[in-house]
Enzyme design. Structure first.
Site, PDB file in Angstrom:
ATOM      1  N   ASP A  49     -20.686 -24.986   4.585  1.00 30.83           N
ATOM      2  CA  ASP A  49     -22.026 -24.631   5.051  1.00 30.83           C
ATOM      3  C   ASP A  49     -23.001 -25.641   4.425  1.00 30.83           C
ATOM      4  O   ASP A  49     -22.663 -26.302   3.441  1.00 30.83           O
ATOM      5  CB  ASP A  49     -22.314 -23.196   4.591  1.00 30.83           C
ATOM      6  CG  ASP A  49     -23.762 -22.812   4.767  1.00 30.83           C
ATOM      7  OD1 ASP A  49     -24.243 -22.835   5.908  1.00 30.83           O
ATOM      8  OD2 ASP A  49     -24.429 -22.499   3.757  1.00 30.83           O
ATOM      9  N   ASP A  51     -27.064 -25.322   4.066  1.00 31.72           N
ATOM     10  CA  ASP A  51     -28.179 -24.812   3.263  1.00 31.72           C
ATOM     11  C   ASP A  51     -27.705 -23.910   2.128  1.00 31.72           C
ATOM     12  O   ASP A  51     -26.973 -22.946   2.361  1.00 31.72           O
ATOM     13  CB  ASP A  51     -29.155 -24.020   4.149  1.00 31.72           C
ATOM     14  CG  ASP A  51     -29.891 -24.920   5.129  1.00 31.72           C
ATOM     15  OD1 ASP A  51     -30.507 -25.900   4.676  1.00 31.72           O
ATOM     16  OD2 ASP A  51     -29.845 -24.648   6.336  1.00 31.72           O
TER      17      ASP A  51
HETATM   18  P1  TMP Z   1     -27.792 -21.487   8.319  1.00 31.51           P
HETATM   19  O1  TMP Z   1     -28.531 -22.438   7.412  1.00 31.51           O
HETATM   20  O2  TMP Z   1     -27.038 -20.430   7.553  1.00 31.51           O
HETATM   21  O3  TMP Z   1     -26.878 -22.204   9.261  1.00 31.51           O
HETATM   22  O4  TMP Z   1     -28.889 -20.669   9.168  1.00 31.51           O
HETATM   23  C1  TMP Z   1     -30.061 -21.214   9.624  1.00 31.51           C
HETATM   24  C2  TMP Z   1     -31.266 -20.451   9.158  1.00 31.51           C
HETATM   25  O5  TMP Z   1     -32.415 -21.027   9.778  1.00 31.51           O
HETATM   26  C3  TMP Z   1     -31.321 -18.971   9.528  1.00 31.51           C
HETATM   27  O6  TMP Z   1     -31.230 -18.176   8.367  1.00 31.51           O
HETATM   28  C4  TMP Z   1     -32.686 -18.760  10.164  1.00 31.51           C
HETATM   29  C5  TMP Z   1     -33.420 -20.045   9.907  1.00 31.51           C
HETATM   30  N1  TMP Z   1     -34.357 -20.473  10.961  1.00 31.51           N
HETATM   31  C6  TMP Z   1     -35.626 -20.896  10.568  1.00 31.51           C
HETATM   32  O7  TMP Z   1     -35.942 -20.909   9.384  1.00 31.51           O
HETATM   33  N2  TMP Z   1     -36.503 -21.324  11.544  1.00 31.51           N
HETATM   34  C7  TMP Z   1     -36.177 -21.335  12.873  1.00 31.51           C
HETATM   35  O8  TMP Z   1     -36.987 -21.728  13.713  1.00 31.51           O
HETATM   36  C8  TMP Z   1     -34.878 -20.882  13.250  1.00 31.51           C
HETATM   37  C9  TMP Z   1     -34.478 -20.873  14.703  1.00 31.51           C
HETATM   38  C10 TMP Z   1     -33.995 -20.472  12.270  1.00 31.51           C
END
Ligand code: TMP
Length: 311
Positions: A49, A51
Site C-alpha cells: 500500500d 499512504d
Molecule cells: P488509499 O490511500 O488507502 O488507497 O485510499 C485513498 C484515500 O483517499 C481514501 O481514504 C479516501 C481519500 N480520498 C481523498 O482524500 N480525497 C478524494 O477526493 C478521494 C476521492 C479520496
C-alpha cells in the site's frame, strides 16, 4: 568499567527496532522465510500500500498528506469543491453501519465526482509538480534501500493505491530522487493533452473498496511498465508473469490491505502491518492478522532486514 557503558548506535537501533516490532508467531514466520528463500527470488514479489505504509503517518509532528489531499489545482474554487466532497463522503467511507454494496456505490460516486472536478478545474501536470514540492509527505526511512535491494534482485514491487498514480509517481521522483524499473504503481492514471492539461482517466476507477479486491487484475499491461523483461507481448501473459510469483511480501496499514493479494493464489505470504494510530485498541487484531506488526510510525529497516534474510 563497562557496567553502564552506552550502547553502540547499531545496538540502539536494534533495540529500537525490536521495541517497535510485534511478532505473534516467530516460529511460523521463520518457516515462511525458509519456504520463500528455498523457492528463490524469481518466485517472489512485493505488494505494498502507499499512504501511511511506504510513507510516514506523521511528518514533523502532523499527519502526513496523501496523494489526494496534497493536490492543489491552482484553482481555489475547484479545490474547495473537492474538499466539500471529502467532508461529505469521508464520514460515509469510515461509517461502520453502511452495508458494503451501498458503500461501494457511494465510493464510486465520490471518486468519479472528484475525477470530474480535476478535469473540469483544468488540472495540469505542472500543478502536480508544484503540489508535490509544497507537500508534507515523506517516505519511511529505508524505503530507498528496500527498493534498491529488490531492483538488484529483479523482484517486482507493486504499489496499490486508491489515490492518483501520477501524483504518487511525482512523489517518488521528488523524494527518492530516482526511478526504479521494478516498481509499478497500480492506481488511477491520468491522461494529459499536449498542453499538459488533464483530459481523462485511464481504465477502471480504483477506489478504496475495490482496490484490495481486484488490485492484481487492475494492474494492467505490466510488461512495458515493469521494466523486467517478461519476453511476452500479451498483456494477460505479462500479468501471468506477476501471478506466477506466488510468494509474496505484503505491506499495509489497514487490515483490509491484506486483501491486496486476493487476485493471486499465493503459496507463501509474509504480511507486514504498520499500526500507526489507536495502538492499544488495534494491536490485538493486527498481531493476529499480520505476521509482523511495526508500531509507532516505524522505519522500513525491519522489512529491509527481512528481504535481505531471504535472498
Ligand atoms: P488509499 O490511500 O488507502 O488507497 O485510499 C485513498 C484515500 O483517499 C481514501 O481514504 C479516501 C481519500 N480520498 C481523498 O482524500 N480525497 C478524494 O477526493 C478521494 C476521492 C479520496
Amino acid at each position: 568499567g563497562h557496567g553502564n557503558c552506552s550502547l553502540s548506535t547499531n545496538q540502539m537501533e536494534q533495540r529500537n527496532l525490536s521495541a517497535n516490532t510485534v511478532i505473534d508467531h516467530p516460529r511460523a514466520l521463520t518457516d515462511k522465510i525458509t519456504l520463500i528463500r528455498d523457492a528463490g527470488p524469481s518466485k517472489f514479489q512485493v505488494i505494498a500500500d502507499f499512504d501511511a505504509t511506504l510513507t510516514r503517518y506523521r511528518v514533523n509532528g502532523l499527519r502526513g498528506q496523501t496523494s489526494h489531499n496534497l493536490l492543489q489545482q491552482g484553482n481555489a474554487e475547484y479545490d474547495a469543491k473537492r474538499q466539500a466532497l471529502y467532508d461529505h463522503y469521508h464520514p460515509l467511507e469510515i461509517s461502520p453501519v453502511i452495508p458494503i454494496d451501498e458503500k461501494t456505490k457511494l465510493m464510486e460516486e465520490w471518486w468519479s465526482k472528484t475525477h470530474d472536478l480535476l478535469i473540469e478545474g483544468g488540472l495540469t501536470y505542472d500543478a502536480i509538480k508544484k503540489s508535490v514540492e509544497n507537500s508534507s509527505i515523506a517516505f519511511r526511512e529505508g524505503v530507498v534501500e528496500l527498493f534498491e535491494f529488490l531492483e538488484k534482485k529483479e523482484i517486482p514491487v507493486l504499489i496499490f493505491s486508491a489515490g492518483l498514480a501520477d501524483v504518487i509517481e511525482e512523489v517518488l521522483r521528488q523524494n527518492l530522487h530516482r526511478t526504479f524499473k521494478n516498481v509499478k504503481i497500480v492506481s488511477n492514471r491520468m491522461v494529459f493533452d499536449d498542453n499538459g492539461r488533464l483530459v481523462s482517466f485511464k481504465g477502471k476507477l480504483i477506489h478504496v473498496l475495490n482496490k484490495n479486491e481486484h488490485a492484481l487484475d487492475m494492474a494492467g499491461p505490466l510488461h512495458d511498465q515493469l521494466g523486467v523483461d517478461t519476453g511476452e507481448e500479451d498483456e494477460d501473459e505479462a500479468n501471468a508473469y506477476v501471478k506466477q510469483r506466488t510468494n509474496v511480501l505484503l505491506m499495509g496499514d489497514h487490515l483490509g490491505d491484506l486483501r491486496m493479494s486476493d487476485g493471486l493464489s499465493y503459496e507463501t505470504r509474509i504480511s507486514v502491518g504498520f499500526l500507526n494510530d489507536n495502538i492499544e485498541k488495534s494491536l490485538e487484531s493486527y498481531r493476529q492478522a499480520f505476521d509482523l506488526v511495526y508500531l509507532n510510525d516505524a522505519p522500513m529497516w525491519g522489512a529491509v532486514e527481512l528481504v535481505s534474510r531471504l535472498f
